[in-house]
Design a protein around this motif. Structure first.
Motif, PDB file in Angstrom:
ATOM      1  N   VAL A   4     -16.634  23.188 -85.132  1.00  6.57           N
ATOM      2  CA  VAL A   4     -15.273  23.486 -84.681  1.00  6.57           C
ATOM      3  C   VAL A   4     -14.263  22.512 -85.294  1.00  6.57           C
ATOM      4  CG1 VAL A   4     -13.776  23.664 -82.657  1.00  6.57           C
ATOM      5  CG2 VAL A   4     -16.126  24.492 -82.537  1.00  6.57           C
ATOM      6  N   PHE A   5     -14.678  21.256 -85.469  1.00  4.28           N
ATOM      7  CA  PHE A   5     -13.801  20.250 -86.083  1.00  4.28           C
ATOM      8  C   PHE A   5     -13.285  20.745 -87.444  1.00  4.28           C
ATOM      9  CE2 PHE A   5     -13.410  16.807 -89.173  1.00  4.28           C
ATOM     10  CZ  PHE A   5     -12.528  15.936 -88.548  1.00  4.28           C
ATOM     11  N   PHE A   6     -14.166  21.272 -88.265  1.00  5.91           N
ATOM     12  CA  PHE A   6     -13.762  21.738 -89.592  1.00  5.91           C
ATOM     13  C   PHE A   6     -13.017  23.071 -89.528  1.00  5.91           C
ATOM     14  CE2 PHE A   6     -17.207  18.778 -90.757  1.00  5.91           C
ATOM     15  CZ  PHE A   6     -16.528  18.002 -91.676  1.00  5.91           C
ATOM     16  N   LEU A   7     -13.367  23.924 -88.570  1.00 13.84           N
ATOM     17  CA  LEU A   7     -12.649  25.187 -88.441  1.00 13.84           C
ATOM     18  C   LEU A   7     -11.192  24.960 -88.056  1.00 13.84           C
ATOM     19  CD1 LEU A   7     -15.272  27.479 -86.635  1.00 13.84           C
ATOM     20  CD2 LEU A   7     -14.524  27.590 -89.014  1.00 13.84           C
ATOM     21  N   LEU A   8     -10.936  23.958 -87.230  1.00 17.26           N
ATOM     22  CA  LEU A   8      -9.563  23.665 -86.825  1.00 17.26           C
ATOM     23  C   LEU A   8      -8.705  23.225 -88.008  1.00 17.26           C
ATOM     24  CD1 LEU A   8     -10.016  21.796 -83.410  1.00 17.26           C
ATOM     25  CD2 LEU A   8      -9.065  24.060 -83.780  1.00 17.26           C
ATOM     26  N   LEU A   9      -9.334  22.629 -88.993  1.00 19.51           N
ATOM     27  CA  LEU A   9      -8.583  22.218 -90.183  1.00 19.51           C
ATOM     28  C   LEU A   9      -8.024  23.416 -90.957  1.00 19.51           C
ATOM     29  CD1 LEU A   9     -10.898  19.370 -91.557  1.00 19.51           C
ATOM     30  CD2 LEU A   9      -8.662  19.089 -90.454  1.00 19.51           C
ATOM     31  N   LEU A  10      -8.634  24.579 -90.768  1.00 20.11           N
ATOM     32  CA  LEU A  10      -8.219  25.770 -91.498  1.00 20.11           C
ATOM     33  C   LEU A  10      -7.074  26.512 -90.836  1.00 20.11           C
ATOM     34  CD1 LEU A  10     -11.769  27.209 -92.355  1.00 20.11           C
ATOM     35  CD2 LEU A  10     -10.326  25.717 -93.765  1.00 20.11           C
TER      36      LEU A  10
ATOM     37  N   GLU B 156      -3.284  20.250 -78.485  1.00 19.70           N
ATOM     38  CA  GLU B 156      -4.059  21.487 -78.398  1.00 19.70           C
ATOM     39  C   GLU B 156      -5.522  21.222 -78.747  1.00 19.70           C
ATOM     40  OE1 GLU B 156      -2.135  24.227 -80.990  1.00 19.70           O
ATOM     41  OE2 GLU B 156      -0.274  24.272 -79.836  1.00 19.70           O
ATOM     42  N   GLY B 157      -5.744  20.400 -79.761  1.00 23.10           N
ATOM     43  CA  GLY B 157      -7.106  20.054 -80.141  1.00 23.10           C
ATOM     44  C   GLY B 157      -7.786  19.211 -79.081  1.00 23.10           C
ATOM     45  N   PHE B 158      -7.061  18.246 -78.506  1.00 24.56           N
ATOM     46  CA  PHE B 158      -7.612  17.398 -77.450  1.00 24.56           C
ATOM     47  C   PHE B 158      -8.073  18.244 -76.263  1.00 24.56           C
ATOM     48  CE2 PHE B 158      -6.857  14.678 -73.651  1.00 24.56           C
ATOM     49  CZ  PHE B 158      -7.780  13.675 -73.927  1.00 24.56           C
TER      50      PHE B 158
ATOM     51  N   ALA C  28      -6.593  31.262 -78.057  1.00 22.45           N
ATOM     52  CA  ALA C  28      -5.489  32.191 -78.327  1.00 22.45           C
ATOM     53  C   ALA C  28      -4.263  31.446 -78.848  1.00 22.45           C
ATOM     54  CB  ALA C  28      -5.134  32.955 -77.054  1.00 22.45           C
ATOM     55  N   LEU C  29      -3.981  30.295 -78.247  1.00 18.10           N
ATOM     56  CA  LEU C  29      -2.842  29.485 -78.675  1.00 18.10           C
ATOM     57  C   LEU C  29      -3.005  29.023 -80.123  1.00 18.10           C
ATOM     58  CD1 LEU C  29      -0.227  28.030 -77.770  1.00 18.10           C
ATOM     59  CD2 LEU C  29      -1.662  26.151 -76.965  1.00 18.10           C
ATOM     60  N   LEU C  30      -4.214  28.673 -80.502  1.00 13.74           N
ATOM     61  CA  LEU C  30      -4.475  28.170 -81.845  1.00 13.74           C
ATOM     62  C   LEU C  30      -4.457  29.269 -82.906  1.00 13.74           C
ATOM     63  CD1 LEU C  30      -7.275  25.626 -80.907  1.00 13.74           C
ATOM     64  CD2 LEU C  30      -5.111  25.030 -82.008  1.00 13.74           C
ATOM     65  N   ILE C  31      -4.946  30.467 -82.559  1.00 11.72           N
ATOM     66  CA  ILE C  31      -5.039  31.532 -83.572  1.00 11.72           C
ATOM     67  C   ILE C  31      -3.793  32.400 -83.644  1.00 11.72           C
ATOM     68  CG2 ILE C  31      -7.549  31.654 -83.291  1.00 11.72           C
ATOM     69  CD1 ILE C  31      -7.094  34.362 -81.853  1.00 11.72           C
TER      70      ILE C  31
END
Length: 796
Positions: A89-95, A200-202, A732-735
């Motif tokens: 998930v850490f790397f997916l959030l970078l995208l 949001e990530g936290f 949902a907030l992130l995507i």
């Protein structure tokens, strides 16, 4: 609602850019971070107090060591499994889209911080609980002195045992509020105006780990509990924690990895996610002050939690242990409200026009006093916590009519016990949902015609509820510590007579405190989800403005009359049902394996019943460990992939409706499952105290059946719905910006949307299919049990 997002954009078009962290507010946030660290120091002082108590006899220490080893081994294996998932998930959030690379990197970094803090909170809760339970049992043992020794005052002994158990919970409470507040404060100090995006990530990190720990620990604990009860109590007619039952060690291990570690992580993520939502909306509503004020309120809660924890000192006049706990809770709540009132009138200005970064449009639509808005909103959250505590206590305490009615229904068999418990759970869910709904609406009305201020008021109500979290976590951990203490006492045989009754009474109080904390955790989840829903709305408005799309596009509005949005609403409700069903079914399969193993041991080793042979405890621990870890993937994938599938298939409007459906259904389902399970458990305690025939009677067997039905309700599926709601809201907030971008931006591509949606749907179908293909694990193909894993549990 066709112009929903247009209204929002005009509400504060420049507020986001205008908000910065002034030097004065930076100092305030730094002080708040110091308060958070002070909570960790207080936790250390409480640890010393707990560990200073005696550990009892050699037999008690040996049993406690086996429980400690089993809990440590399971949690270590679980965290290794979750570590792999967290890295992915850490790397997916970078995208995912963000304003710049620093925001992306910060979001991913603090995702790991949130995940780590959530795991640490859970681990600390379990670590101390497995060391405190034997000390509570040893304290209760003093009620039955050795021959020739003077008798001790029974009330004093009970109070001592209770204080040890509650101070153990106080440690977990201090870690929860300390780490949650410290993490959020650090994000604000480092990123200032960009803090909401990073937060949001936290929040996602805290919520994901909490959900996995809740599901995994819940499956472990309830598989062992159900198996132990069905074979031990019902079939063999032996007590709950009889050492002849091979599932007893696994049951006690489960209390720690499920109720202590799981619930601690759950409440930590509720704390973290509520702060995330409050800071996101606070920045938009109050400008610079909105980045600091939402932290001031829970910082006050840290101080009052310390007071509340130490205020739980039983008195001779108390009717039960709940009286002392209620007193500590209400003292904390009242002091919190008073200190928040002082902070509001000292820190906030008297006019919205004085708030930097708030637009003229927002000022025109709300001419009130921001101090009144903030104080009333926070007060709503504090009062909500108090009301839910009383309401949940009414439906789950042994002295109240609902539990007595279930106990009385046991005279006509297990079917009526199950029906009575379900009816009480369904009824209680309505009242709790009404309380939460009215609180959300009351906070919402404070915003007048400004949707931004209204949503911030809802978030502030959530922070008001956070002021009680320190005491709430202490109440929750008290339950499994008391339960484990009773188990150790019964297995060792060294605590009898009055001492055993002390532990039975504490266990009944613990069942009520666990139910209460579940109710308040649900309320926190709904307030956080409602606030995050507003953050989602803000994210869509920003994304729409960035790509220049029309806000009246079919996929951008949340008009429920549109079929695509109605489908989204139904899917959101359906996911809650599917998630609950998967969790309960996982417990059923694992419990079946435990039942088989315990029956086998009684059948193949008849000497177990006359104590000439010892059960093989390690086999059951291993069964529960393997099944719990195996069942983690499906609920987790459902929570993450379902919002992605809905958003990329139907659009962000339908995704918003999906979240609304999940919040509404999740609220009712979680309360129903928690309260029905808690009522069944205490109805069993009521019968065991001698009512309606007492232990060994047909009525007792009926309540045991009811309790086994309620176990996965209240300790697996119900509590896991809390982090589920917040995980789905955060995903949902992130995507959302990506969905808008691939729908209307320069990178618009129906093919990309279809590909992402298809992958998400296939992952969900595959995970559910694999889960449904599993059968009750009865050993290998020839019916032989799994290989034995040597451990202290196996050699007891």
């Amino acid at each position: 609602m066709a112009g929903l997002f247009t209204t929002h954009v005009s509400d504060h078009p420049t507020s986001i850019a205008a908000a910065v962290l002034t030097d004065g507010n930076r100092i305030i946030v730094a002080v708040i971070a110091a308060v958070a660290l002070a909570a960790l120091i207080v936790a250390q002082l409480l640890v010393r107090q707990v560990l200073a108590a005696g550990e009892g006899t050699a037999a008690m220490k040996k049993i406690a060591a086996a429980v400690q080893e089993g809990a440590n081994a399971y949690l270590a294996r679980q965290l290794r499994t979750l570590g792999i998932f967290a890295v992915v998930v850490f790397f997916l959030l970078l995208l995912l889209p963000a304003d710049d690379w620093s925001q992306r990197a910060g979001r991913s970094l603090f995702f790991m911080v949130g995940a780590l803090f959530s795991a640490v909170t859970g681990y600390i809760g379990m670590r101390l609980a497995v060391r405190a339970n034997v000390r509570v049992a040893a304290a209760a043992r003093e009620a039955t002195p050795e021959p020739g020794q003077p008798e001790k005052n029974l009330t004093a002994v009970s109070h001592k045992a209770m204080k040890i158990a509650f101070r153990t919970g106080g440690v977990v409470g201090m870690f929860t509020v300390g780490l949650g507040l410290f993490g959020a404060s650090c994000v604000v100090l480092v990123y200032a105006a960009d803090a909401p995006k990073v937060l949001e990530g936290f929040g996602l990190g805290a919520a994901l780990i909490a959900m996995f720990m809740r599901v995994g620990g819940g499956i472990f604990t309830k598989a062992a509990d159900v198996g132990a009860d069905l074979v031990g109590k019902v079939e063999q007619g032996i007590p709950e924690d009889d050492p002849r039952n091979a599932a007893t060690i696994a049951d006690n291990v489960g209390d720690n990895v499920g109720d202590c570690a799981g619930m601690a992580a759950d409440l930590f993520e509720s704390y973290a996610v509520t702060l995330v939502a409050a800071l996101i909306l606070g920045k938009a509503a109050f400008g610079d002050l909105g980045l600091a004020f939402p932290l001031i309120v829970p910082a006050i809660g840290v101080v009052t939690a310390m007071i509340g924890i130490f205020a739980v000192a039983p008195r001779r006049a108390d009717r039960s242990g709940m009286a002392a706990i209620n007193r500590g809770f209400f003292i904390s709540a009242v002091i919190s409200l008073a200190l928040v009132a002082v902070a509001v009138f000292v820190y906030l200005p008297s006019s919205f026009a004085s708030l930097e970064g708030v637009t003229e449009a927002a000022i025109r639509t709300h001419g009130g006093d921001p101090r009144v808005l903030a104080l009333v909103a926070v007060a709503i959250g504090i009062v909500l916590a108090a009301l839910i505590q009383q309401l949940t206590g009414y439906f789950t305490e042994t002295t109240r009519r609902p539990v007595k009615d279930i106990g009385k229904s046991s005279l006509t068999g297990p079917a009526t016990v199950v029906l009575a418990g379900i009816s009480i759970g369904l009824e209680s869910a309505v009242y709790t949902a009404l309380l939460i709904g009215l609180s959300v609406y009351g906070a919402f009305l404070l915003g007048g015609t400004s949707i931004t201020l209204a949503l911030f008021a809802v978030a502030l109500a959530g922070t008001g509820l956070l002021t009680t979290v320190g005491v709430i976590v202490a109440m929750d951990t008290f339950g499994p510590v008391a339960d484990n203490a009773q188990g150790i006492a019964e297995m060792s045989g060294d605590v009898k007579g009055a001492g055993a009754q002390v532990l039975t009474d504490l266990d009944a109080v613990g069942n009520t405190t666990k139910a209460i904390t579940k109710g308040i955790a649900i309320a926190t989840a709904v307030l956080a989800a409602a606030a995050l829903f507003g953050s989602y709305r803000d994210a869509i408005a920003t994304a729409v403005r960035d790509v220049g799309a029309r806000a009246t596009e079919m996929n951008l509005t949340m008009d429920i009359s549109q079929p695509n949005n109605l489908v989204g609403l139904i899917l959101g409700a359906a996911v809650v049902f599917l998630f609950s069903g998967l969790a309960i079914n996982a417990v059923s399969r694992s419990a079946g394996a435990v039942v088989y193993e315990v029956r086998r041991q009684f059948r193949e080793h008849p000497g177990i019943m006359d104590y000439s042979e010892k059960p093989e405890y390690g086999r059951v621990v291993d069964i529960c460990t393997k099944d719990a870890l195996r069942e983690l993937a499906t609920p987790g994938l459902l929570a993450v992939m379902a919002p992605i599938a809905v958003g990329f298939t139907f659009g962000v409007g339908a995704l918003g409706a999906y979240l609304a459906g999940a919040i509404g259904t999740g609220t009712l389902m979680a309360v129903f499952l928690a309260n029905s399970g808690g009522a069944w458990d205490n109805a069993k305690k009521l019968v065991e105290e001698g009512h309606y025939g007492g232990k060994g009677s047909d009525a007792h067997a009926a309540t045991v059946i009811g309790d086994t039905v309620g176990d996965p309700f209240k300790d697996t599926a119900g509590p896991a719905i809390n982090p589920l709601l917040k995980v789905m809201n955060l995903v949902a907030l992130l995507i959302a910006p990506a969905v808008v971008q691939f729908s209307y931006g320069d990178d618009a591509s129906a093919g990309v949307r279809a590909a992402v949606a298809t992958i998400a749907i296939l992952v969900i179908i595959g995970a559910v299919y694999v889960s449904k293909r599993r059968t009750v694990s009865m050993g290998d193909e020839d019916g032989n049990p799994a290989e034995r894993v040597p451990s202290k549990a196996a050699t007891l």
